[in-house]
Design a protein around this motif. Structure first.
Motif, mmCIF file in Angstrom:
data_model
loop_
_atom_site.group_PDB
_atom_site.id
_atom_site.type_symbol
_atom_site.label_atom_id
_atom_site.label_comp_id
_atom_site.label_asym_id
_atom_site.label_seq_id
_atom_site.Cartn_x
_atom_site.Cartn_y
_atom_site.Cartn_z
ATOM 1 N N LEU A 305 0.822 -1.205 0.000
ATOM 2 C CA LEU A 305 0.000 0.000 0.000
ATOM 3 C C LEU A 305 0.859 1.259 0.000
ATOM 4 N N THR A 306 0.242 2.369 -0.372
ATOM 5 C CA THR A 306 0.962 3.645 -0.395
ATOM 6 C C THR A 306 1.347 4.111 0.997
ATOM 7 N N THR A 307 0.734 3.514 2.032
ATOM 8 C CA THR A 307 1.079 3.856 3.412
ATOM 9 C C THR A 307 2.360 3.164 3.870
ATOM 10 N N GLY A 308 2.861 2.237 3.037
ATOM 11 C CA GLY A 308 4.018 1.431 3.422
ATOM 12 C C GLY A 308 3.631 0.092 4.013
ATOM 13 N N GLU A 338 -11.213 4.764 2.534
ATOM 14 C CA GLU A 338 -9.951 5.450 2.815
ATOM 15 C C GLU A 338 -9.289 5.845 1.493
ATOM 16 N N TYR A 339 -9.754 6.966 0.935
ATOM 17 C CA TYR A 339 -9.306 7.356 -0.398
ATOM 18 C C TYR A 339 -7.881 7.883 -0.422
ATOM 19 N N ASN A 340 -7.307 8.184 0.725
ATOM 20 C CA ASN A 340 -5.912 8.624 0.764
ATOM 21 C C ASN A 340 -4.937 7.443 0.723
ATOM 22 N N THR A 341 -5.482 6.241 0.830
ATOM 23 C CA THR A 341 -4.665 5.027 0.762
ATOM 24 C C THR A 341 -4.993 4.284 -0.528
ATOM 25 N N ALA A 342 -3.972 3.759 -1.171
ATOM 26 C CA ALA A 342 -4.180 3.029 -2.420
ATOM 27 C C ALA A 342 -3.199 1.872 -2.514
ATOM 28 N N ILE A 343 -3.477 0.962 -3.420
ATOM 29 C CA ILE A 343 -2.560 -0.142 -3.682
ATOM 30 C C ILE A 343 -1.435 0.355 -4.575
ATOM 31 N N LEU A 344 -0.228 0.161 -4.108
ATOM 32 C CA LEU A 344 0.941 0.572 -4.876
ATOM 33 C C LEU A 344 1.371 -0.522 -5.835
ATOM 34 N N GLU A 345 1.297 -1.777 -5.386
ATOM 35 C CA GLU A 345 1.726 -2.891 -6.214
ATOM 36 C C GLU A 345 1.030 -4.168 -5.748
#
Length: 348
Positions: A305-308, A338-345
């Motif tokens: 996730l983009t949050t790490g 939670e639109y500020n979080t997204a899947i990075l990979e």
């Protein structure tokens, strides 16, 4: 052993049947839980279930299962890859190719695909960094076959559509490698040259095979329903249905594969983009069939996730299919909220 659903792990075994609050039977006693089973319990609003006491090492190794499937398909994939290289070399030198080679290398690959329904894992496993054109041709062939099968085409038709997808870019054998492998943006003149691969492909297939439909797919796979495509700016009713299927596979593969000039985009993000394109650009029937069949493949996949944080997709959201529910080590994250979080990979 009473366990909250959020604390279940793959490999846990059901001690009793599970029912939701309406008395609907969800899972049976003795079932060995998989990620999709845990997701099912969550969807039915079940909080606690009874499981058998855990052994010291309770787990199913999904990666091992995926690796086994990969090893079964890999020889056929390598055969199709080498065959693609042969076809492109022959076409670049003589303007035509040996039709028998196509069936010799593509038919074994299709035969192995029927045993591998997890298309997402297949794409992740075969998404290497060697020659993009060949790898892309194989992916488009595979995906075209799957889409046709999902749409209800006969086995023969699905194979023919897959084969057309495999050959869709054969015309690029006549395009300069300097242009195809250019790391930066193409000039308008270079892009016009690349667009000719559709016409070259049509001519090469017509010279090599008595198959007007496969040649038509090569010609039309960049046409778009609203008339914005090339080389003829055709509209929806003028584009062959096989070419419309190939176009979906082509766009998805192109956007999710590493190229010299573009990094791959995340598999789920591209599905959302395809959905947007299905209203005017890509034909809706093959696009929606593809999305509908692909989405369940993401359940159980590991994500960054983009949050790490790292986690596992446990459920697709009915309100937003492209922003699923993710379970991390210590919490559930509903990406539709939670639109500020997204899947990075997405990972294997």
């Amino acid at each position: 052993m009473r366990v909250h659903v959020t604390d279940l792990i793959p490999g846990d075994q059901m001690q009793h049947d599970a029912y939701n609050s309406n008395g609907v039977h969800v899972l049976q006693k003795g079932a060995t839980l998989r990620i999709e089973d845990i997701s099912k319990l969550l969807q039915h609003g079940i909080d606690y279930i009874e499981i058998e006491p855990r052994a010291l090492t309770v787990s199913l190794d999904p990666l091992s299962e995926i690796s086994d499937s990969f090893n079964k398909v890999k020889p056929q994939f390598n055969l199709a890859f080498n065959g693609c290289s042969t076809l492109f070399t022959e076409a670049s030198q003589s303007g035509k190719f040996n039709e028998s080679v196509v069936d010799d290398v593509f038919k074994p690959l299709v035969g192995s695909l029927d045993e591998h329904t997890d298309v997402v894992s297949l794409l992740l496993l075969f998404n290497g960094k060697d020659d993009y054109t060949y790898r892309h041709s194989i992916q488009v062939g595979m995906l075209s076959y799957y889409i046709a099968d999902w749409m209800g085409y006969s086995q023969k038709e699905a194979y023919d559509i897959g084969k057309a997808g495999y050959l869709h870019d054969i015309g690029k054998s006549k395009i300069s490698r300097d242009i195809l492998d250019k790391p930066g943006k193409l000039t308008p003149e270079e892009f016009e040259e690349v667009k000719l691969h559709t016409i070259y492909g049509y001519e090469m297939i017509s010279e090599s095979m008595n198959d007007k439909v496969t040649a038509m797919v090569a010609l039309q796979h960049h046409e778009r329903d609203d008339g914005s495509g090339y080389p003829r700016a055709l509209r929806e009713d003028q584009i062959h249905p096989y070419a419309q299927i190939c176009a979906v596979a082509d766009v998805y593969s192109a956007m999710t594969t590493n190229r010299v000039y573009q990094s791959k985009q995340q598999l789920l993000t591209v599905l959302r983009e395809l959905y947007s394109l299905s209203f005017g650009k890509l034909n809706g029937k093959p696009t929606h069939a593809f999305i509908q069949q692909m989405l369940p493949n993401f359940i159980g996949k590991k994500v960054q996730l983009t949050t790490g944080e790292s986690g596992i997709i446990v459920m697709n959201n009915p309100s937003d299919y492209f922003r699923p529910l993710v379970k991390t080590d210590d919490r559930f994250i509903d990406l539709s909220k939670e639109y500020n979080t997204a899947i990075l990979e997405i990972l294997l």
